[in-house]
Design a protein around this motif. Structure first.
Motif, short mmCIF file in Angstrom:
data_model
loop_
_atom_site.label_atom_id
_atom_site.label_comp_id
_atom_site.label_asym_id
_atom_site.label_seq_id
_atom_site.Cartn_x
_atom_site.Cartn_y
_atom_site.Cartn_z
N GLY A 320 0.80 -1.21 0.00
CA GLY A 320 0.00 0.00 0.00
C GLY A 320 0.84 1.28 0.00
N ALA A 321 0.26 2.34 -0.56
CA ALA A 321 0.97 3.62 -0.63
C ALA A 321 1.32 4.15 0.74
CB ALA A 321 0.12 4.64 -1.40
N TYR A 322 0.45 3.91 1.74
CA TYR A 322 0.72 4.43 3.09
C TYR A 322 1.95 3.77 3.68
CZ TYR A 322 -1.11 0.21 5.32
OH TYR A 322 -1.29 -1.08 5.74
N LEU A 323 2.15 2.45 3.38
CA LEU A 323 3.35 1.77 3.87
C LEU A 323 4.61 2.31 3.21
CD1 LEU A 323 2.17 -1.96 4.04
CD2 LEU A 323 2.78 -0.48 5.96
N THR A 324 4.50 2.58 1.92
CA THR A 324 5.65 3.15 1.21
C THR A 324 6.01 4.52 1.79
OG1 THR A 324 5.00 1.99 -0.81
CG2 THR A 324 6.55 3.82 -1.04
N GLU A 325 5.00 5.32 2.11
CA GLU A 325 5.27 6.64 2.69
C GLU A 325 5.96 6.51 4.04
OE1 GLU A 325 3.12 10.97 2.96
OE2 GLU A 325 1.92 9.19 2.52
N GLU A 326 5.57 5.50 4.81
CA GLU A 326 6.24 5.27 6.10
C GLU A 326 7.70 4.88 5.88
OE1 GLU A 326 4.05 2.30 8.17
OE2 GLU A 326 2.32 3.61 8.58
N MET A 327 7.96 4.08 4.84
CA MET A 327 9.35 3.70 4.53
C MET A 327 10.18 4.92 4.19
SD MET A 327 9.01 0.37 2.12
CE MET A 327 7.46 -0.51 2.20
N LEU A 328 9.62 5.79 3.34
CA LEU A 328 10.36 7.01 2.96
C LEU A 328 10.67 7.85 4.19
CD1 LEU A 328 8.36 8.05 -0.24
CD2 LEU A 328 10.61 6.99 -0.15
N GLY A 329 9.69 7.99 5.08
CA GLY A 329 9.92 8.78 6.28
C GLY A 329 10.96 8.16 7.20
N GLU A 330 10.93 6.83 7.30
CA GLU A 330 11.89 6.14 8.16
C GLU A 330 13.31 6.29 7.64
OE1 GLU A 330 14.55 2.90 9.17
OE2 GLU A 330 13.40 2.86 7.30
N LEU A 331 13.46 6.18 6.32
CA LEU A 331 14.79 6.34 5.73
C LEU A 331 15.30 7.76 5.91
CD1 LEU A 331 14.41 4.23 2.46
CD2 LEU A 331 15.83 3.69 4.45
N ARG A 332 14.43 8.74 5.76
CA ARG A 332 14.84 10.14 5.96
C ARG A 332 15.27 10.37 7.40
NH1 ARG A 332 13.40 14.48 3.01
NH2 ARG A 332 14.83 15.47 4.46
N GLU A 333 14.51 9.82 8.34
CA GLU A 333 14.81 10.03 9.75
C GLU A 333 16.13 9.39 10.16
OE1 GLU A 333 11.48 8.54 11.86
OE2 GLU A 333 10.13 10.17 11.25
N ARG A 334 16.56 8.38 9.43
CA ARG A 334 17.83 7.73 9.75
C ARG A 334 19.03 8.61 9.41
NH1 ARG A 334 18.46 1.70 7.69
NH2 ARG A 334 20.47 2.12 8.68
N GLY A 335 18.81 9.64 8.60
CA GLY A 335 19.91 10.54 8.25
C GLY A 335 20.88 9.97 7.25
N VAL A 336 20.42 9.01 6.45
CA VAL A 336 21.31 8.42 5.45
C VAL A 336 21.53 9.40 4.31
CG1 VAL A 336 20.60 6.09 6.03
CG2 VAL A 336 19.39 7.33 4.22
N ARG A 337 22.61 9.19 3.55
CA ARG A 337 22.84 9.97 2.34
C ARG A 337 21.78 9.59 1.30
NH1 ARG A 337 26.01 12.18 5.49
NH2 ARG A 337 27.96 13.20 4.84
N TYR A 338 21.58 10.49 0.36
CA TYR A 338 20.53 10.32 -0.64
C TYR A 338 20.70 9.01 -1.40
CZ TYR A 338 17.39 11.49 -4.53
OH TYR A 338 16.37 11.48 -5.45
N GLU A 339 21.91 8.72 -1.87
CA GLU A 339 22.13 7.51 -2.65
C GLU A 339 21.98 6.25 -1.81
OE1 GLU A 339 22.61 6.79 -5.90
OE2 GLU A 339 22.04 8.87 -6.23
#
Length: 689
Positions: A320-339
Motif C-alpha cells: 500500500g501507498a501508506y506503507l511506502t510513505e512510512e518507509m520514505l519517512g523512516e529512511l529520511r529520519e535515519r539521516g542516510v545519504r541520498y544515494e
C-alpha cells in the motif's frame, strides 16, 4: 658568536657526521637489496610501494646536515644511564649493536632539545647546537642546563640558532627542525585526536609549524595514518610549490597537497572554467547555501499515490501507498545519504512483498528478496519516488532555473540574492557551463549529500582565513572522522567572503571543539619591518595582539619616493642581488606587465610567479600582490603600496593585502612609490630614489 671550538672536540663531531652518513648509505643499500615478494600480486605491489617510500625516506642530501643537535643525558638527573644522543631529521642506526647514531627529531628522547630549560633539564645535563655550512659541520655551542646560571640566557640568545633562523635561502621553503621554539614544539607534538587552530602573525612560522605537525603525526601515528591519509590544503599552486620540499626533506612523502579548487574539481570531475565577481561569489559561499542545496536534493523525493503491485508467478503482491510513505519517512529520519536511501528503498519494498508471501504460506529466502528488489516493477516504482540525481546537473539547474531556485531558497535568499547567483550565461549542459570555483564547491556539497565524502586522518589547512563558509565545509568533510590543523591570520584576510572569527570558521569546518593557539613572536620578519607593517593593525584587525620580532637584528627598511618607480625598482633589485639570498619583487597586479618589461630591459633574470608550473628556481621572483601570501624572500622590493590598496574592492581589504605584502621580507624591505603612502602607515618622509 660561539667561542671557537676546541680542535679535538670539533674533529670528533665531524667524524660522527661522517660515520652517520656512511651508516645512512648502508641502510639505503640494504633497503635497495630487498625483494618485494608477497603472497599474491596485490601484496607484492604493496610491498614494492613500502620499499619505494623507504628508499625515498633514506635519501641523503649532502648540503643538509644529518644532525643539528646533541643531548647528554645524565643518570644522576633521572636518566636510565649516561647517554649521548644526536638529534636529526631521520633515525640513523649504527652497524654494531644497532645503536642509534642519530635519533629522529620527533622521537620522545629528542623532546628536551626543544623543551628543556634551566630548572627543568628533563634529565639532560648538556644541550649542544651545531653550526653548518653547505652540510659541513663548522661550530657548536653548549648549554649547561644544570650548572650554568647563564644557560637560560644563552639558550635564548644562541648565535647559531639566530644565524640559522636568519640564514639566506634560495628556492622553496625549507624545514625548521633545528630552530623550532618551545611554543611551536607544543603545537607540533599535539595528539592526533586534537584539532588545533593557529592564529599566527607574519614571520611566526605558522606554516612551518603546520607542516612539521603533519610530519610528527605521520611518525607518531604511522600505522593509523597510513590507512586514513594526511592532506595539506594551500591557497594556490604557487604556494604549494613553495612548501613542496618540506615534508620530503623530513622523510615524509605520504602526505598529499591540494588547493580547494583542485580538491573539489578532482572529487566532482567538474573543472573550474570561469571567474566571478565578488557579490555572487559571496552569496554562493554563504553557509545558507548548504540548506538551499539540501532542499534541492531532498525535494526530489516523491509522494506515493498508488500501491506497488509486483506480479510473481500466478500471484500479484501489493504494498500500500501508506506503507511506502512510512518507509520514505523512516529512511529520511535515519539521516542516510541520498544515494544510500535510494539503494535501500527497493530492499524495503521487497521485504514487504516477502512478508505477504510468507503470510500466504510461502517460504521465500534472501535470494527471493534480492530478486524482487531487482525486478522491473520494484525498480520502476522506487525510481519514480527516489529518482537518480547528478550533482553537477542539479547545481546547473539550480543556477539556471529561476522557479526551482525560488522554491529551494524560499526564506533563505531574497529576490536580489537569487538573481545574483544565477549564471549570467545559462548553459544547457554541464560541459558547456563556465562553472566558477564557488559553483564547483556547491557541486561538491551536493556530492556529499548524495554520497558521504571519505574522511582522512588529518588535514592541514593553511591561509584558512580566506575561505568562505562553503569552502570550509568542503575541507571539513574531508576530516569528518579525523582532526585538523588550521593555520592563518585574521589580519591577512583578503577575500570578500572570508570569515572574521576563528570560532565561526571552526564551526563551518565541523571542528567547533578545536583549541585556538596564538603565535605573536616573529622569528623571520625583521623588527623594523614588522613594526612598520603593524601600523596597519588598528585599521584591519584591532582585536589581535600586535606581533613582535625576537631577532636582535632589526633588518633594513628603506622607503624610496621616485618619479620613475619602475626604474627605482630595478635599481633596488640590483642592490639586493649584491647580497645573499632570494629577492621578491612584489607589485600591484595591474603593474605586472610594466615591471616585467622593466626588469627584462635591465637584464635581470627573474621568474613571474604564477606563470611557471614550479617557480622559485631563480634568485628573483616577480610576485603579483595577490600571490604573495604565505611566501618569504630574503629581500623584498615592494612597488606602490597605494596601488596595492587600490587593487582591492574596498579599503580595509586593500590594507590587509598591503599588510601581507609588507611582511614577506626576512632581511630587508625596500618600498618604492610614486604616489603618497597610505595615510594608515603614518610613514616618515621617504628618501629620494
Amino acid at each position: 658568536m660561539p667561542a671557537p671550538a676546541p680542535s679535538a672536540t670539533l674533529t670528533a663531531e665531524q667524524q660522527h657526521l661522517v660515520d652517520s652518513r656512511t651508516a645512512l648509505q648502508r641502510m639505503r643499500e640494504h633497503t635497495a637489496g630487498l625483494t618485494a615478494q608477497g603472497g599474491d600480486r596485490v601484496s607484492t605491489e604493496h610491498l614494492k610501494q613500502v620499499l619505494h617510500r623507504r628508499m625515498k625516506a633514506l635519501e641523503d642530501d649532502p648540503t643538509v646536515p644529518l644532525f643539528f643537535g646533541r643531548l647528554d643525558y645524565a643518570s644522576d638527573l633521572g636518566a636510565e644511564r649516561d647517554e649521548t644522543l644526536y638529534v636529526g631529521r631521520r633515525h640513523v642506526t649504527g652497524e654494531a649493536g644497532g645503536e642509534p647514531l642519530v635519533i629522529d627529531w620527533r622521537a620522545g628522547m629528542a623532546l628536551p632539545f626543544y623543551q628543556a630549560r634551566v630548572g627543568e633539564p628533563m634529565r639532560v645535563r648538556r644541550r649542544r647546537r651545531f653550526g653548518f655550512s653547505s652540510g659541513r659541520l663548522t661550530a657548536f655551542e653548549d648549554e649547561d642546563l644544570v650548572r650554568s646560571p647563564a644557560a637560560e640566557v644563552a639558550a635564548s640568545s644562541s648565535a647559531i640558532l639566530e644565524s640559522e633562523i636568519e640564514r639566506p635561502r634560495t628556492g622553496p621553503m625549507r624545514d625548521i627542525v633545528a630552530t623550532i621554539q618551545p611554543e611551536q614544539d607544543t603545537i607540533v607534538r599535539a595528539r592526533l585526536d586534537q584539532s588545533l587552530c593557529v592564529q599566527g602573525a607574519p614571520g611566526t612560522g605558522k606554516t612551518a609549524v603546520g607542516l612539521h605537525r603533519a610530519a610528527y603525526l605521520l611518525y607518531a601515528y604511522r600505522e593509523q595514518l597510513a590507512r586514513s591519509g594526511v592532506l595539506v590544503v594551500g591557497p594556490n599552486d604557487s604556494f604549494l610549490s613553495y612548501i613542496a620540499d618540506v615534508l620530503p626533506a623530513l622523510g615524509e612523502i605520504d602526505a598529499t597537497q591540494a588547493t580547494v579548487g583542485s580538491l573539489v574539481s578532482g572529487a566532482t570531475g567538474v573543472a573550474v572554467r570561469g571567474l566571478e565577481a565578488a557579490p555572487p561569489a559571496v552569496i554562493k559561499g554563504d553557509a545558507r547555501m548548504a540548506e538551499v542545496l539540501r532542499r534541492a536534493v531532498w525535494g526530489h523525493l516523491g509522494r506515493p499515490t498508488e500501491a506497488l503491485v509486483v506480479p510473481r508467478g500466478a500471484y500479484q503482491w501489493r504494498v500500500g501507498a501508506y506503507l511506502t510513505e512510512e518507509m520514505l519517512g523512516e529512511l529520511r529520519e535515519r539521516g542516510v545519504r541520498y544515494e544510500a536511501g535510494r539503494a535501500m528503498l527497493p530492499q524495503r519494498l521487497a521485504h514487504q512483498v516477502l512478508l505477504r508471501m510468507e503470510a500466504s504460506g510461502d517460504s521465500p529466502d534472501d535470494r527471493v528478496q534480492n530478486a524482487v528488489a531487482r525486478s522491473r516493477p520494484v525498480r520502476a516504482y522506487a525510481e519514480q519516488l527516489w529518482p537518480t540525481l547528478d550533482a553537477a546537473k542539479l547545481v546547473l539547474r539550480l543556477l539556471t532555473d529561476a522557479e526551482f531556485l525560488a522554491r529551494c531558497a524560499d526564506g533563505l535568499l531574497d529576490a536580489d540574492e537569487q538573481r545574483l547567483v544565477r549564471l549570467p550565461k545559462p548553459a544547457r549542459t554541464v560541459a558547456a557551463a563556465r562553472f566558477t570555483l564557488a559553483d564547483v564547491v556547491l557541486v561538491d556539497e551536493v556530492s556529499d549529500l548524495l554520497q558521504r565524502t571519505p574522511s582522512l586522518g588529518h588535514v592541514v589547512l593553511d591561509e584558512a582565513q580566506d575561505l568562505s563558509p562553503m569552502m570550509l565545509r568542503a575541507v571539513g568533510r574531508r576530516a569528518s572522522t579525523g582532526s585538523v590543523t588550521v593555520l592563518g591570520d585574521l589580519a591577512q584576510a583578503t577575500t570578500p567572503w572570508a570569515t572574521r572569527s576563528w570560532r565561526e570558521s571552526l564551526g563551518h569546518l565541523g571542528q567547533a571543539d578545536a583549541v585556538v593557539e596564538e603565535l605573536v613572536a616573529g622569528f623571520r620578519v625583521p623588527g623594523a619591518v614588522i613594526d612598520f607593517a603593524a601600523r596597519l593593525l588598528p585599521h584591519i584587525a584591532p582585536s589581535l595582539t600586535p606581533p613582535h620580532s625576537v631577532r636582535r637584528s632589526r633588518g633594513e627598511l628603506d622607503l624610496r619616493r621616485s618619479a620613475d618607480p619602475a626604474a627605482a625598482v630595478t635599481r633596488a633589485v640590483g642592490d639586493a642581488l649584491r647580497s645573499e639570498g632570494t629577492v621578491g619583487v612584489v607589485v600591484p597586479d595591474a603593474t605586472v606587465p610594466a615591471l616585467r618589461a622593466a626588469l627584462s630591459g635591465a637584464g635581470v633574470v627573474f621568474e613571474l610567479l604564477g606563470e611557471q608550473a614550479q617557480g622559485f628556481e631563480s634568485r628573483v621572483d616577480l610576485v603579483p600582490a595577490t600571490l604573495a601570501k604565505g611566501l618569504e624572500f630574503d629581500h623584498v622590493v615592494l612597488l606602490e603600496p597605494a596601488g596595492i590598496v587600490a587593487g582591492e574592492p574596498d579599503r580595509v581589504t586593500g590594507l590587509r593585502r598591503l599588510y601581507v605584502c609588507l611582511t614577506r621580507a626576512v632581511s630587508s624591505l625596500v618600498v618604492v612609490h610614486g604616489e603618497p603612502l597610505p595615510a594608515e602607515l603614518d610613514a616618515p618622509t621617504a628618501s629620494a630614489a
